[in-house]
Design an enzyme around this catalytic site. Sequence first.
Site, PDB file in Angstrom:
ATOM      1  N   ARG A  40      13.737 -56.665 -18.042  1.00  0.00           N
ATOM      2  CA  ARG A  40      14.796 -55.238 -18.626  1.00  0.00           C
ATOM      3  C   ARG A  40      14.249 -53.423 -17.749  1.00  0.00           C
ATOM      4  NH1 ARG A  40      14.732 -50.785 -22.189  1.00  0.00           N
ATOM      5  NH2 ARG A  40      16.928 -50.534 -23.015  1.00  0.00           N
ATOM      6  N   SER A 111      24.279 -58.208 -27.005  1.00  0.00           N
ATOM      7  CA  SER A 111      23.942 -57.940 -28.276  1.00  0.00           C
ATOM      8  C   SER A 111      24.770 -57.126 -29.529  1.00  0.00           C
ATOM      9  CB  SER A 111      23.235 -55.762 -27.653  1.00  0.00           C
ATOM     10  OG  SER A 111      22.186 -56.518 -26.731  1.00  0.00           O
ATOM     11  N   LYS A 140      14.551 -47.791 -26.593  1.00  0.00           N
ATOM     12  CA  LYS A 140      15.978 -47.158 -25.677  1.00  0.00           C
ATOM     13  C   LYS A 140      16.266 -46.037 -26.249  1.00  0.00           C
ATOM     14  CE  LYS A 140      20.501 -49.872 -26.496  1.00  0.00           C
ATOM     15  NZ  LYS A 140      21.107 -50.326 -25.029  1.00  0.00           N
TER      16      LYS A 140
HETATM   17  C1  LIG Z   1      16.652 -53.000 -25.790  1.00  0.00           C
HETATM   18  C2  LIG Z   1      17.138 -52.273 -27.334  1.00  0.00           C
HETATM   19  N1  LIG Z   1      18.347 -52.975 -27.755  1.00  0.00           N
HETATM   20  C3  LIG Z   1      18.052 -52.171 -29.824  1.00  0.00           C
HETATM   21  S1  LIG Z   1      16.706 -51.718 -29.659  1.00  0.00           S
HETATM   22  C4  LIG Z   1      15.659 -51.694 -28.077  1.00  0.00           C
HETATM   23  C5  LIG Z   1      14.112 -51.446 -28.284  1.00  0.00           C
HETATM   24  C6  LIG Z   1      13.346 -52.628 -29.020  1.00  0.00           C
HETATM   25  O1  LIG Z   1      11.834 -51.615 -27.854  1.00  0.00           O
HETATM   26  P1  LIG Z   1      10.492 -51.705 -28.966  1.00  0.00           P
HETATM   27  O2  LIG Z   1      10.521 -53.204 -29.876  1.00  0.00           O
HETATM   28  O3  LIG Z   1       9.678 -50.643 -28.615  1.00  0.00           O
HETATM   29  O4  LIG Z   1      11.350 -50.840 -30.078  1.00  0.00           O
HETATM   30  C1  LIG Z   2      19.768 -54.471 -26.868  1.00  0.00           C
HETATM   31  C2  LIG Z   2      18.703 -55.817 -26.887  1.00  0.00           C
HETATM   32  C3  LIG Z   2      19.511 -57.228 -27.841  1.00  0.00           C
HETATM   33  N1  LIG Z   2      18.562 -57.757 -28.248  1.00  0.00           N
HETATM   34  C4  LIG Z   2      17.896 -58.312 -27.358  1.00  0.00           C
HETATM   35  C5  LIG Z   2      17.628 -59.628 -26.977  1.00  0.00           C
HETATM   36  N2  LIG Z   2      17.661 -57.658 -25.850  1.00  0.00           N
HETATM   37  C6  LIG Z   2      18.270 -56.716 -26.174  1.00  0.00           C
HETATM   38  N3  LIG Z   2      18.083 -56.084 -24.567  1.00  0.00           N
END
Ligand SMILES: Cc1ncsc1CCOP(=O)(O)O
Ligand SMILES: C=C1C=NC(C)=NC1=N
Length: 210
Positions: A40, A111, A140
């Site tokens: 990502r 998602s 995020k």
């Molecule tokens: C990609 C994504 N989608 C919802 S929360 C998130 C980030 C999660 O990162 P972390 O595990 O550091 O909270």
């Molecule tokens: C936003 C997200 C939610 N869920 C997962 C598995 N990946 C992501 N990048």
Amino acid sequence: MNRNILNLYFIMGSQNCGNADPLHVLESALKGGISCFQFREKGEGARQGEDYIKYARSCQNLCKKYGVPFIVNDDVRLAEELQADGVHVGQDDELAQHVRVRMPGKILGVSVHTSEEVVSAIQAGADYIGVGPIYETKSKADAKPAAGLSFLTKIVTEYPELPIVGIGGITIENAKRVIEAGADGVSIISAISQAEDVQGTVKQLLNIVK
Ligand SMILES: Cc1ncsc1CCOP(=O)(O)O
Ligand SMILES: C=C1C=NC(C)=NC1=N
Ligand SMILES: [Mg+2]
């Protein structure tokens, strides 16, 4: 898709590792036993152009070495070019049913934040859905507010056959609750990528989620 690949689903971009070498962080997480990896690479400081592709291939090669699925976030073109094991798209990325057609037989993750989005993900042929943020996250920028476990619990009850991974602010302290709520696994960025001891943290998390 084998639901167990969702057990401990590490997500990382080079910008999630502080000043550590992202490939070293990824190899440590693979040695610790993560069940799936998502590339990502987006936002502030993300790699671009040839550097981006090269870095993606290096991550993919490490995942191959450890026999772990390599999933690409957002970038369907990159996923096709690398013949990745799958792709993960959000509601503002390419439409899941189009991605399904473009990448038959590969893992497709979507998602979701509402029941309607769950229904359309299922109709699109998604192999799993990502539900979150469960807890507050700093990884995020445009994350929706933390929803807690209520929506995840609701979806698990309504769609017991649908593989589901929780995401957002998940750590060693709260991962168990996400599994107890019925998720097949947890998706984590910072609790692993920014850990002092990446391999040890992954092993601790595995004991919790398995
Ligand atoms: C990609 C994504 N989608 C919802 S929360 C998130 C980030 C999660 O990162 P972390 O595990 O550091 O909270
Ligand atoms: C936003 C997200 C939610 N869920 C997962 C598995 N990946 C992501 N990048
Ligand atoms: Mg996205």
